[in-house]
Motif scaffolding. Structure first.
Motif, PDB file in Angstrom:
ATOM      1  N   SER A   1       0.173  -4.551   4.151  1.00  0.00           N
ATOM      2  CA  SER A   1      -0.604  -3.569   3.475  1.00  0.00           C
ATOM      3  C   SER A   1      -1.652  -2.932   4.327  1.00  0.00           C
ATOM      4  O   SER A   1      -1.383  -1.998   3.835  1.00  0.00           O
ATOM      5  N   LEU A   2      -1.672  -3.032   5.740  1.00  0.00           N
ATOM      6  CA  LEU A   2      -2.246  -2.174   6.516  1.00  0.00           C
ATOM      7  C   LEU A   2      -1.158  -1.261   7.012  1.00  0.00           C
ATOM      8  O   LEU A   2      -1.569  -0.414   6.888  1.00  0.00           O
ATOM      9  N   ASP A   3       0.306  -1.526   6.755  1.00  0.00           N
ATOM     10  CA  ASP A   3       1.273  -0.830   7.318  1.00  0.00           C
ATOM     11  C   ASP A   3       1.263   0.624   5.842  1.00  0.00           C
ATOM     12  O   ASP A   3       1.997   2.281   6.313  1.00  0.00           O
ATOM     13  N   LEU A   4       0.401   0.064   4.699  1.00  0.00           N
ATOM     14  CA  LEU A   4       0.785   0.638   3.719  1.00  0.00           C
ATOM     15  C   LEU A   4      -0.629   1.743   3.664  1.00  0.00           C
ATOM     16  O   LEU A   4      -0.490   2.189   2.795  1.00  0.00           O
ATOM     17  N   LEU A   5      -1.668   1.344   3.905  1.00  0.00           N
ATOM     18  CA  LEU A   5      -3.017   1.957   4.239  1.00  0.00           C
ATOM     19  C   LEU A   5      -2.722   3.539   4.881  1.00  0.00           C
ATOM     20  O   LEU A   5      -2.312   3.242   5.661  1.00  0.00           O
ATOM     21  N   GLY A   6      -4.048   4.135   3.656  1.00  0.00           N
ATOM     22  CA  GLY A   6      -3.649   6.067   4.670  1.00  0.00           C
ATOM     23  C   GLY A   6      -2.793   6.376   4.125  1.00  0.00           C
ATOM     24  O   GLY A   6      -2.884   6.528   2.255  1.00  0.00           O
ATOM     25  N   GLY A   7      -2.534   7.536   4.748  1.00  0.00           N
ATOM     26  CA  GLY A   7      -0.853   8.545   4.266  1.00  0.00           C
ATOM     27  C   GLY A   7      -2.207   9.708   3.913  1.00  0.00           C
ATOM     28  O   GLY A   7      -3.045   9.975   4.285  1.00  0.00           O
ATOM     29  N   ARG A   8      -1.649  10.527   2.995  1.00  0.00           N
ATOM     30  CA  ARG A   8      -1.609  11.820   2.339  1.00  0.00           C
ATOM     31  C   ARG A   8      -3.474  12.026   1.357  1.00  0.00           C
ATOM     32  O   ARG A   8      -4.001  12.880   0.708  1.00  0.00           O
ATOM     33  N   GLU A   9      -3.327  10.697   0.579  1.00  0.00           N
ATOM     34  CA  GLU A   9      -4.104  10.799  -0.393  1.00  0.00           C
ATOM     35  C   GLU A   9      -6.171  10.930  -0.021  1.00  0.00           C
ATOM     36  O   GLU A   9      -6.575  10.800   1.171  1.00  0.00           O
ATOM     37  N   GLN A  10      -6.552  11.690  -0.755  1.00  0.00           N
ATOM     38  CA  GLN A  10      -7.942  11.171  -0.003  1.00  0.00           C
ATOM     39  C   GLN A  10      -9.065   9.891  -0.052  1.00  0.00           C
ATOM     40  O   GLN A  10      -8.507   8.881  -1.050  1.00  0.00           O
ATOM     41  N   ILE A  11      -9.657   9.432   0.970  1.00  0.00           N
ATOM     42  CA  ILE A  11     -10.605   8.723   0.797  1.00  0.00           C
ATOM     43  C   ILE A  11     -11.766   8.646   0.106  1.00  0.00           C
ATOM     44  O   ILE A  11     -12.087   9.230  -0.060  1.00  0.00           O
ATOM     45  N   GLY A  12     -12.050   7.774  -0.273  1.00  0.00           N
ATOM     46  CA  GLY A  12     -13.506   8.007  -1.840  1.00  0.00           C
ATOM     47  C   GLY A  12     -13.025   8.076  -3.212  1.00  0.00           C
ATOM     48  O   GLY A  12     -13.457   8.254  -3.921  1.00  0.00           O
ATOM     49  N   LYS A  13     -11.486   8.368  -3.120  1.00  0.00           N
ATOM     50  CA  LYS A  13     -11.057   8.255  -4.763  1.00  0.00           C
ATOM     51  C   LYS A  13     -10.639   7.343  -5.148  1.00  0.00           C
ATOM     52  O   LYS A  13      -9.546   6.844  -4.569  1.00  0.00           O
ATOM     53  N   PHE A  14     -11.143   7.162  -6.277  1.00  0.00           N
ATOM     54  CA  PHE A  14     -10.945   5.557  -6.526  1.00  0.00           C
ATOM     55  C   PHE A  14      -8.996   5.398  -7.070  1.00  0.00           C
ATOM     56  O   PHE A  14      -8.159   6.022  -7.278  1.00  0.00           O
ATOM     57  N   ARG A  15      -8.699   4.977  -6.244  1.00  0.00           N
ATOM     58  CA  ARG A  15      -7.604   3.676  -6.739  1.00  0.00           C
ATOM     59  C   ARG A  15      -7.032   2.946  -6.755  1.00  0.00           C
ATOM     60  O   ARG A  15      -7.472   1.722  -5.620  1.00  0.00           O
ATOM     61  N   TYR A  16      -7.217   2.041  -7.665  1.00  0.00           N
ATOM     62  CA  TYR A  16      -6.822   0.647  -8.152  1.00  0.00           C
ATOM     63  C   TYR A  16      -5.633  -0.179  -7.798  1.00  0.00           C
ATOM     64  O   TYR A  16      -5.042  -0.446  -7.904  1.00  0.00           O
ATOM     65  N   ALA A  17      -5.700  -1.005  -6.711  1.00  0.00           N
ATOM     66  CA  ALA A  17      -4.744  -1.615  -5.760  1.00  0.00           C
ATOM     67  C   ALA A  17      -4.678  -3.140  -6.538  1.00  0.00           C
ATOM     68  O   ALA A  17      -5.428  -3.708  -5.717  1.00  0.00           O
ATOM     69  N   PRO A  18      -3.646  -3.516  -7.493  1.00  0.00           N
ATOM     70  CA  PRO A  18      -3.679  -5.001  -8.278  1.00  0.00           C
ATOM     71  C   PRO A  18      -3.347  -5.776  -7.411  1.00  0.00           C
ATOM     72  O   PRO A  18      -4.030  -7.053  -7.078  1.00  0.00           O
ATOM     73  N   LEU A  19      -2.497  -5.633  -6.342  1.00  0.00           N
ATOM     74  CA  LEU A  19      -1.958  -6.565  -5.058  1.00  0.00           C
ATOM     75  C   LEU A  19      -1.733  -6.010  -3.794  1.00  0.00           C
ATOM     76  O   LEU A  19      -2.748  -6.780  -3.002  1.00  0.00           O
ATOM     77  N   ILE A  20      -1.551  -5.100  -3.425  1.00  0.00           N
ATOM     78  CA  ILE A  20      -1.102  -4.587  -2.319  1.00  0.00           C
ATOM     79  C   ILE A  20      -2.078  -3.821  -1.438  1.00  0.00           C
ATOM     80  O   ILE A  20      -2.539  -2.696  -2.318  1.00  0.00           O
ATOM     81  N   GLY A  21      -3.379  -4.552  -0.594  1.00  0.00           N
ATOM     82  CA  GLY A  21      -4.488  -3.726   0.010  1.00  0.00           C
ATOM     83  C   GLY A  21      -5.680  -4.444   0.066  1.00  0.00           C
ATOM     84  O   GLY A  21      -5.982  -5.023   0.777  1.00  0.00           O
ATOM     85  N   PRO A  22      -5.975  -5.769  -1.067  1.00  0.00           N
ATOM     86  CA  PRO A  22      -6.605  -6.225  -0.812  1.00  0.00           C
ATOM     87  C   PRO A  22      -6.348  -7.736  -0.062  1.00  0.00           C
ATOM     88  O   PRO A  22      -7.559  -8.042   0.492  1.00  0.00           O
ATOM     89  N   ASP A  23      -5.251  -8.176   0.421  1.00  0.00           N
ATOM     90  CA  ASP A  23      -5.010  -9.139   1.224  1.00  0.00           C
ATOM     91  C   ASP A  23      -6.113  -8.047   2.252  1.00  0.00           C
ATOM     92  O   ASP A  23      -6.721  -9.728   4.105  1.00  0.00           O
ATOM     93  N   ILE A  24      -6.046  -7.190   2.777  1.00  0.00           N
ATOM     94  CA  ILE A  24      -6.838  -6.460   4.152  1.00  0.00           C
ATOM     95  C   ILE A  24      -7.921  -7.675   3.829  1.00  0.00           C
ATOM     96  O   ILE A  24      -8.325  -7.799   5.173  1.00  0.00           O
ATOM     97  N   LEU A  25      -8.398  -7.859   3.123  1.00  0.00           N
ATOM     98  CA  LEU A  25     -10.135  -8.358   3.120  1.00  0.00           C
ATOM     99  C   LEU A  25      -9.714  -9.694   3.335  1.00  0.00           C
ATOM    100  O   LEU A  25     -10.512 -10.365   4.489  1.00  0.00           O
TER     101      LEU A  25
END
Length: 325
Positions: free
Chosen positions: A127-151
């Motif tokens: 998930s960390l490897d996929l965090l970031g990119g070109r999209e804006q921080i602060g814009k809502f993007r629901y991450a069902p599975l890939i991402g929350p595991d960072i928590l």
């Protein structure tokens, strides 16, 4: 209680919401209704999918109450000092803990690479490897599975305990909730079987031993109702403080919004006009109505594209029990 209305409700469940495993209705902390379907019982454990996220939110609140985590404004990478950021990747450095909680963190993937995720050895690093990119921080993007595991990774780093052990000690045991084991999949078939099971008590871990944060927890409908009642009671359970009222208030107010669906989001809780809800795939839900002092939990066996459960609750369940004392 209107027995005729209850019979109508149960007929509607059997005809139109036939994947429901169990329903519990509480008002003022008292059980007004508890019933099971699909050969399930009070002992049946159901995979509650994204309801897991809201449980993780509670654990994060407890960790903050205990001083393990200082602030929701902390940078994600501060918890992973050994993580090496790829060259020219700057966005990830600005992502905060709160961005993960409010689903306002950007990710590099357009279509979630689920097969690579499920076959990876470390869901947190994946998930960390996929965090970031070109999209804006602060814009809502629901991450069902890939991402929350960072928590989950942050909880492990901050507390020095597994998510399972921290949850058992600080949430499950005090509430009388039994989650027996970590669940490890050795094949795709085992995972598919888990999604359909009614008798597995546990929480999924990745091959590195870290519990999932976006899915993977099994609970009974009464377990779910207890979670809702804990929040409705301001974090107190049987005269014991489990989580601070401040965290509950913060996590169940609007911090972001899914504009496309016009849905408000808190800290891993969905916000509705009368309160808040934990919602999982297949129609799993912990619904809290703060105005009517009601908690309604529904555990459901997985089925794609189910009917709106909040609408179902408001139209068919609440009216039966809202005036009961």
């Amino acid at each position: 209680m209107n027995r005729e209305k209850v019979t109508e409700l149960e007929n509607k469940i059997n005809n139109n919401y036939s994947n429901i495993a169990g329903i519990v209705v509480l008002k003022g902390g008292k059980t007004l209704y508890e019933n099971y379907f699909n050969e399930c019982t009070a002992a049946s454990r159901i995979h509650v999918y994204s309801v897991t996220k809201s449980i993780v939110s509670i654990l994060i609140g407890i960790a903050m109450d205990k001083g393990y985590i200082k602030s929701s404004n902390e940078k994600v990478l501060d918890f992973f000092p050994d993580y090496i950021v790829k060259k020219r990747e700057k966005t990830i450095q600005g992502v905060t803990f709160e961005n993960l909680l409010t689903m306002t963190a950007p990710y590099k993937y357009k279509f979630a690479p689920y097969i690579k995720y499920f076959t990876s050895d470390d869901y947190v690093r994946f998930s960390l490897d996929l965090l970031g990119g070109r999209e804006q921080i602060g814009k809502f993007r629901y991450a069902p599975l890939i991402g929350p595991d960072i928590l989950s990774g942050i909880l492990v780093k901050a507390t020095g305990k597994s998510v399972f052990d921290f949850a058992t000690e600080n949430l499950f045991s005090p509430l009388g909730i039994t989650v027996e084991n970590n669940v490890i999949f050795h094949s795709k078939e085992e995972q598919l079987a888990f999604n359909k099971a009614k008798d597995i008590s546990g929480w999924v871990v990745d091959p590195s031993g870290v519990n999932t944060a976006g899915w993977g927890l099994t609970l009974t409908p009464m377990d779910m109702a207890k979670i809702g009642q804990l929040y409705l009671s301001g974090g107190i359970w049987e005269d014991k403080r489990i989580v601070s009222k401040k965290w509950i208030e913060e996590s169940t107010k609007e911090h972001s919004r899914w504009e496309k669906l016009d849905l408000a989001y808190g800290y891993l809780w969905w916000i509705h006009e009368d309160g808040y809800a934990a919602m999982g795939d297949g129609g799993n839900v912990i619904y809290v109505n703060t105005k009517k002092s009601m908690v309604i939990s529904i555990a459901a066996l997985f089925r794609p594209n189910v009917k709106d459960r909040i609408e179902f609750i408001k139209e068919y369940i609440e009216p039966i029990f809202e005036n009961c004392v």
